[in-house]
Design a protein around this motif. Structure first.
Motif, PDB file in Angstrom:
ATOM      1  N   ASN A   1      -1.285  -9.299   3.735  1.00  0.00           N
ATOM      2  CA  ASN A   1      -1.395  -8.749   2.381  1.00  0.00           C
ATOM      3  C   ASN A   1      -0.773  -9.645   1.325  1.00  0.00           C
ATOM      4  OD1 ASN A   1      -2.742  -6.448   3.291  1.00  0.00           O
ATOM      5  ND2 ASN A   1      -0.814  -5.460   3.786  1.00  0.00           N
TER       6      ASN A   1
ATOM      7  N   GLU B   1     -11.226  -3.920   5.020  1.00  0.00           N
ATOM      8  CA  GLU B   1     -10.316  -4.991   4.658  1.00  0.00           C
ATOM      9  C   GLU B   1     -10.682  -5.517   3.284  1.00  0.00           C
ATOM     10  OE1 GLU B   1     -10.457  -7.971   7.643  1.00  0.00           O
ATOM     11  OE2 GLU B   1      -9.336  -6.784   9.077  1.00  0.00           O
ATOM     12  N   LEU B   2      -9.671  -5.766   2.481  1.00  0.00           N
ATOM     13  CA  LEU B   2      -9.906  -6.326   1.163  1.00  0.00           C
ATOM     14  C   LEU B   2     -10.271  -7.797   1.299  1.00  0.00           C
ATOM     15  CD1 LEU B   2      -6.991  -4.867  -0.965  1.00  0.00           C
ATOM     16  CD2 LEU B   2      -9.366  -4.156  -0.926  1.00  0.00           C
ATOM     17  N   THR B   3     -11.082  -8.264   0.379  1.00  0.00           N
ATOM     18  CA  THR B   3     -11.448  -9.668   0.348  1.00  0.00           C
ATOM     19  C   THR B   3     -10.971 -10.281  -0.965  1.00  0.00           C
ATOM     20  OG1 THR B   3     -13.581  -9.218  -0.691  1.00  0.00           O
ATOM     21  CG2 THR B   3     -13.522  -9.210   1.721  1.00  0.00           C
TER      22      THR B   3
ATOM     23  N   SER C   1      -4.936 -12.878   2.565  1.00  0.00           N
ATOM     24  CA  SER C   1      -4.943 -12.482   3.960  1.00  0.00           C
ATOM     25  C   SER C   1      -4.820 -10.964   4.055  1.00  0.00           C
ATOM     26  CB  SER C   1      -3.774 -13.125   4.711  1.00  0.00           C
ATOM     27  OG  SER C   1      -3.682 -12.585   6.014  1.00  0.00           O
ATOM     28  N   PRO C   2      -5.814 -10.292   4.614  1.00  0.00           N
ATOM     29  CA  PRO C   2      -5.719  -8.841   4.745  1.00  0.00           C
ATOM     30  C   PRO C   2      -4.698  -8.412   5.802  1.00  0.00           C
ATOM     31  CG  PRO C   2      -7.753  -9.639   5.724  1.00  0.00           C
ATOM     32  CD  PRO C   2      -7.102 -10.808   5.065  1.00  0.00           C
ATOM     33  N   TYR C   3      -4.254  -9.350   6.639  1.00  0.00           N
ATOM     34  CA  TYR C   3      -3.273  -9.028   7.678  1.00  0.00           C
ATOM     35  C   TYR C   3      -1.855  -9.029   7.129  1.00  0.00           C
ATOM     36  CZ  TYR C   3      -7.341 -10.167  10.455  1.00  0.00           C
ATOM     37  OH  TYR C   3      -8.603 -10.205  10.954  1.00  0.00           O
TER      38      TYR C   3
ATOM     39  N   TYR D   1       0.831  -1.200   0.000  1.00  0.00           N
ATOM     40  CA  TYR D   1       0.000   0.000   0.000  1.00  0.00           C
ATOM     41  C   TYR D   1       0.861   1.242   0.000  1.00  0.00           C
ATOM     42  CZ  TYR D   1      -3.789  -3.163   1.075  1.00  0.00           C
ATOM     43  OH  TYR D   1      -4.698  -4.180   1.024  1.00  0.00           O
TER      44      TYR D   1
END
Length: 156
Positions: A66, A26-28, A62-64, A15
């Motif tokens: 990335n 959060e992106l999925t 995983s949004p954590y 990002y």
């Protein structure tokens, strides 16, 4: 019976804004999938969209951490890889996609993802030690370890 051969792309999202105070959704996997399809449509037109329509699938994200894993047909993985490099924004958040690994099986991508997570975990621990333990990143460490378990649970 015809065997469909796939390629598996391990990618990371970097990002532009690393400020933690801003609240973003959060992106999925669905967001990533639609961003890739839009990029393919924009850059390669109907031909590109038709080529990847049946085989493109975001198997893990995983949004954590990335990182994510994409499945695409062997003949058209280069279209998806190219489209990833052209994506500059997902869900109104500026970002950059970086392909970390290209594999012929999901097992190879899982191993590469776990190695990458371990490297990130070591980097995070060194950062904590450098700051004298004052930075509370224990939540991030737990999320990376949970991410490893999720990666191991992926099935084709």
């Amino acid at each position: 019976m015809v065997r469909l051969k796939n390629r598996w792309l391990l990618f990371e999202i970097i990002y532009e804004d690393t400020i933690q105070n801003k609240k973003y959704e959060e992106l999925t996997s669905r967001d990533i999938n639609s961003a890739i399809k839009d990029s393919v449509q924009q850059n390669f037109g109907d031909y590109g969209s038709g080529c990847i329509a049946a085989s493109l699938s975001v198997k893990y994200f995983s949004p954590y951490t990335n990182i994510g894993i994409i499945r695409v047909s062997r003949e058209h993985y280069n279209l998806v890889w190219s489209a990833l490099t052209f994506i500059t924004q997902v869900q109104s958040r500026f970002c950059l996609f970086r392909v970390l690994h290209l594999g012929g099986t999901i097992k190879q991508c899982q191993k590469a993802a776990i190695e990458y997570n371990q490297d990130q975990l070591l980097h995070l621990k060194k950062q904590i030690e450098f700051h004298g333990g004052k930075v509370d990143k224990s939540i991030d460490i737990i999320k990376i370890e949970e991410s490893n378990n999720e990666i191991k649970a992926i099935e084709a």
